[in-house]
Design a protein around this motif. Structure first.
Motif, PDB file in Angstrom:
ATOM      1  N   LEU A 240       0.827  -1.199   0.000  1.00  0.00           N
ATOM      2  CA  LEU A 240       0.000   0.000   0.000  1.00  0.00           C
ATOM      3  C   LEU A 240       0.862   1.251   0.000  1.00  0.00           C
ATOM      4  N   GLY A 241       0.349   2.296  -0.617  1.00  0.00           N
ATOM      5  CA  GLY A 241       0.928   3.624  -0.454  1.00  0.00           C
ATOM      6  C   GLY A 241       2.221   3.901  -1.175  1.00  0.00           C
ATOM      7  N   ASP A 242       2.571   3.143  -2.207  1.00  0.00           N
ATOM      8  CA  ASP A 242       3.795   3.422  -2.957  1.00  0.00           C
ATOM      9  C   ASP A 242       3.413   3.962  -4.327  1.00  0.00           C
ATOM     10  N   ASP A 243       3.605   5.273  -4.524  1.00  0.00           N
ATOM     11  CA  ASP A 243       3.190   5.882  -5.784  1.00  0.00           C
ATOM     12  C   ASP A 243       4.188   5.634  -6.912  1.00  0.00           C
ATOM     13  N   THR A 244       5.282   4.909  -6.635  1.00  0.00           N
ATOM     14  CA  THR A 244       6.218   4.543  -7.703  1.00  0.00           C
ATOM     15  C   THR A 244       5.883   3.170  -8.298  1.00  0.00           C
ATOM     16  N   VAL A 245       4.808   2.544  -7.819  1.00  0.00           N
ATOM     17  CA  VAL A 245       4.388   1.230  -8.310  1.00  0.00           C
ATOM     18  C   VAL A 245       3.072   1.383  -9.066  1.00  0.00           C
ATOM     19  N   LYS A 246       3.025   0.842 -10.274  1.00  0.00           N
ATOM     20  CA  LYS A 246       1.828   0.903 -11.102  1.00  0.00           C
ATOM     21  C   LYS A 246       1.355  -0.510 -11.429  1.00  0.00           C
ATOM     22  N   THR A 247       0.049  -0.733 -11.310  1.00  0.00           N
ATOM     23  CA  THR A 247      -0.557  -2.015 -11.619  1.00  0.00           C
ATOM     24  C   THR A 247      -1.687  -1.813 -12.638  1.00  0.00           C
ATOM     25  N   PRO A 248      -2.216  -2.890 -13.205  1.00  0.00           N
ATOM     26  CA  PRO A 248      -3.296  -2.741 -14.184  1.00  0.00           C
ATOM     27  C   PRO A 248      -4.495  -2.012 -13.589  1.00  0.00           C
ATOM     28  N   SER A 249      -5.069  -1.091 -14.371  1.00  0.00           N
ATOM     29  CA  SER A 249      -6.259  -0.372 -13.930  1.00  0.00           C
ATOM     30  C   SER A 249      -7.390  -0.660 -14.902  1.00  0.00           C
ATOM     31  N   GLY A 250      -8.578  -0.729 -14.392  1.00  0.00           N
ATOM     32  CA  GLY A 250      -9.719  -1.053 -15.228  1.00  0.00           C
ATOM     33  C   GLY A 250     -10.018  -2.538 -15.183  1.00  0.00           C
ATOM     34  N   ILE A 251     -11.243  -2.904 -15.475  1.00  0.00           N
ATOM     35  CA  ILE A 251     -11.690  -4.292 -15.362  1.00  0.00           C
ATOM     36  C   ILE A 251     -10.950  -5.206 -16.341  1.00  0.00           C
ATOM     37  N   LEU A 252     -10.816  -4.770 -17.594  1.00  0.00           N
ATOM     38  CA  LEU A 252     -10.213  -5.621 -18.615  1.00  0.00           C
ATOM     39  C   LEU A 252      -8.736  -5.908 -18.316  1.00  0.00           C
ATOM     40  N   ALA A 253      -7.972  -4.862 -18.009  1.00  0.00           N
ATOM     41  CA  ALA A 253      -6.546  -5.033 -17.725  1.00  0.00           C
ATOM     42  C   ALA A 253      -6.314  -5.834 -16.452  1.00  0.00           C
ATOM     43  N   SER A 254      -7.185  -5.616 -15.453  1.00  0.00           N
ATOM     44  CA  SER A 254      -7.048  -6.356 -14.199  1.00  0.00           C
ATOM     45  C   SER A 254      -7.416  -7.825 -14.368  1.00  0.00           C
ATOM     46  N   THR A 255      -8.340  -8.102 -15.296  1.00  0.00           N
ATOM     47  CA  THR A 255      -8.752  -9.481 -15.548  1.00  0.00           C
ATOM     48  C   THR A 255      -7.709 -10.252 -16.344  1.00  0.00           C
ATOM     49  N   PHE A 256      -7.013  -9.534 -17.247  1.00  0.00           N
ATOM     50  CA  PHE A 256      -5.997 -10.159 -18.093  1.00  0.00           C
ATOM     51  C   PHE A 256      -4.643  -9.448 -17.910  1.00  0.00           C
ATOM     52  N   PRO A 257      -4.022  -9.608 -16.729  1.00  0.00           N
ATOM     53  CA  PRO A 257      -2.786  -8.873 -16.434  1.00  0.00           C
ATOM     54  C   PRO A 257      -1.631  -9.200 -17.378  1.00  0.00           C
ATOM     55  N   SER A 258      -1.583 -10.427 -17.908  1.00  0.00           N
ATOM     56  CA  SER A 258      -0.499 -10.780 -18.829  1.00  0.00           C
ATOM     57  C   SER A 258      -0.616  -9.995 -20.130  1.00  0.00           C
ATOM     58  N   LEU A 259      -1.851  -9.824 -20.617  1.00  0.00           N
ATOM     59  CA  LEU A 259      -2.055  -9.027 -21.824  1.00  0.00           C
ATOM     60  C   LEU A 259      -1.716  -7.570 -21.568  1.00  0.00           C
ATOM     61  N   TRP A 260      -2.038  -7.112 -20.367  1.00  0.00           N
ATOM     62  CA  TRP A 260      -1.675  -5.736 -19.997  1.00  0.00           C
ATOM     63  C   TRP A 260      -0.172  -5.559 -20.039  1.00  0.00           C
ATOM     64  N   ARG A 261       0.550  -6.490 -19.444  1.00  0.00           N
ATOM     65  CA  ARG A 261       2.012  -6.376 -19.395  1.00  0.00           C
ATOM     66  C   ARG A 261       2.631  -6.463 -20.784  1.00  0.00           C
ATOM     67  N   ASN A 262       2.073  -7.291 -21.646  1.00  0.00           N
ATOM     68  CA  ASN A 262       2.672  -7.533 -22.956  1.00  0.00           C
ATOM     69  C   ASN A 262       2.259  -6.523 -24.022  1.00  0.00           C
ATOM     70  N   LYS A 263       1.137  -5.793 -23.795  1.00  0.00           N
ATOM     71  CA  LYS A 263       0.689  -4.883 -24.851  1.00  0.00           C
ATOM     72  C   LYS A 263      -0.037  -3.650 -24.332  1.00  0.00           C
ATOM     73  N   TRP A 264      -1.070  -3.867 -23.527  1.00  0.00           N
ATOM     74  CA  TRP A 264      -1.927  -2.748 -23.123  1.00  0.00           C
ATOM     75  C   TRP A 264      -1.212  -1.742 -22.243  1.00  0.00           C
ATOM     76  N   ILE A 265      -0.120  -2.140 -21.626  1.00  0.00           N
ATOM     77  CA  ILE A 265       0.631  -1.240 -20.753  1.00  0.00           C
ATOM     78  C   ILE A 265       1.125   0.002 -21.490  1.00  0.00           C
ATOM     79  N   VAL A 266       1.254  -0.071 -22.812  1.00  0.00           N
ATOM     80  CA  VAL A 266       1.797   1.035 -23.603  1.00  0.00           C
ATOM     81  C   VAL A 266       1.003   2.315 -23.370  1.00  0.00           C
ATOM     82  N   SER A 267      -0.316   2.212 -23.345  1.00  0.00           N
ATOM     83  CA  SER A 267      -1.130   3.417 -23.140  1.00  0.00           C
ATOM     84  C   SER A 267      -0.889   4.013 -21.755  1.00  0.00           C
TER      85      SER A 267
END
Length: 364
Positions: free
Chosen positions: A47-74
């Motif tokens: 908790l509380g670390d603003d230097t850490v980013k994780t998937p946001s939104g239902i789709l990215a959170s549901t498919f974190p591997s796709l987020w890491r491999n492609k959707w993270i670009v946005s």
């Protein structure tokens, strides 16, 4: 500069690529705090670390591997990242269509050098990811000259696009250990007074079985520390058949501080691995003041330097002779320790951090 990192291994791997990620970001934050370092991970417990980013939104959170491999670009664009660093051989697809510069670290190409150790599906996945990364990153960094040669050979990457920056190791290995600390750890884990040491996952490529066979006729205990695999079973069976239970221990689960103390307690560090991208346990041993015996080919002389002893990892007699030599020749031991401490200074944190900072500036 705002530098983003693929921090999956930083948070989720306890050794290997995880240690590399944590050590690199640690030294950058220490020596170049003027930069901003943002860690992107599909999973984060905290908790509380603003230097850490994780998937946001239902789709990215549901498919974190796709987020890491492609959707993270946005997300990288939105976060105004200047440079994105893939710490473990991967960069997201489509990053090269933005203004964000990219760096990828390639640790090794073991799946191509020793394909029989991998499932076909795993080889195909690794090959696809690595090939994409080295062909689309603005800068490719190899952790050794050996890995650089492998990248050129297997992926036909232009030599000038690849830079070699070595990895360091945890600061615990650079701190001298008191006799009291050693004695306390020896009592706590019932360790022998004198022993030789091997550290690393207990798997065929690491070749720990050869050490067991080499010391069978020597009067010296062996401690092997690492994650066990099916390969461990064959070693344990051999130990039982030969009545070596009292002389050989397979252990795991130590803290970094405990592990570094065990290194400092060992008479020699024996590492007859068949292939590595670099071989960080060798560096840990050199910093610990422990003589190193390792493989004479590949990356090992690059890591071990002129002070280590080198053997054919498949030649049990040669390995046995090298162990005897280190144990019996006190003047040789002292020279190995002295020369190793001089050689290993090139892997100090400040030097590695400076190389990385300079590389980032060439891209900014």
């Amino acid at each position: 500069m705002r530098i983003g990192f693929d921090a999956k291994r930083y948070f989720l791997n306890k050794s290997g690529l995880g240690n590399y990620s944590r050590d690199l970001i640690r030294i950058l934050e220490t020596y170049y705090p003027q930069n901003e370092y943002i860690k992107y991970t599909p999973k984060f417990i905290g908790l509380g670390d603003d230097t850490v980013k994780t998937p946001s939104g239902i789709l990215a959170s549901t498919f974190p591997s796709l987020w890491r491999n492609k959707w993270i670009v946005s997300d990288l664009v939105k976060d105004q990242i200047d440079i994105y660093h893939g710490l473990s051989g991967e960069i997201p697809v489509g990053l090269d269509h933005t203004n964000i510069k990219s760096v990828v670290t390639i640790h090794d190409l073991i799946f191509l050098k020793l394909p029989h150790l991998y499932k076909p599906i795993d080889r195909a996945i690794y090959n696809k990811k690595f090939r994409y990364a080295v062909n689309h990153a603005d800068k490719v960094v190899a952790i050794s000259q050996q890995t650089k040669q492998d990248i050129v050979e297997y992926y036909n990457v232009e030599d000038g696009r690849i830079e070699v920056i070595y990895q360091g190791c945890h600061p615990a290995f650079k701190i001298p250990k008191s006799q009291e600390a050693k004695d306390q750890l020896r009592r706590q884990y019932n360790l022998p007074q004198n022993f030789i040491l091997n550290v690393g996952s207990i798997e065929p490529r690491k070749n720990a079985f050869q050490i067991v066979k080499a010391i069978e006729t020597l009067d010296i205990p062996l401690i092997v520390i690492g994650k066990e695999t099916k390969y461990s079973d064959s070693i344990k069976k051999y130990i039982e058949e030969r009545g070596l239970q009292g002389r050989i221990q397979l252990l795991q689960g130590f803290t970094m501080e405990e592990l570094s103390t065990i290194y400092a307690m060992a008479e020699a560090f024996v590492y007859p691995s068949m292939y590595e991208g670099f071989g960080i346990p060798i560096i840990e041993a050199l910093y610990s003041g422990t003589p190193v015996i390792t493989t004479r080919s590949g990356v090992f002389p690059e890591a071990g330097g002129p002070s280590s002893l080198y053997v054919d990892p498949q030649n049990i007699e040669e390995l046995r002779h090298a162990i005897e030599k280190v144990l019996q020749d006190s003047s040789l031991r002292q020279k190995m320790i002295h020369d190793a401490l001089e050689y290993v200074q090139q892997f100090n944190d400040d030097k590695i951090a400076a190389q990385w900072n300079a590389l980032y500036h060439t891209l900014s």
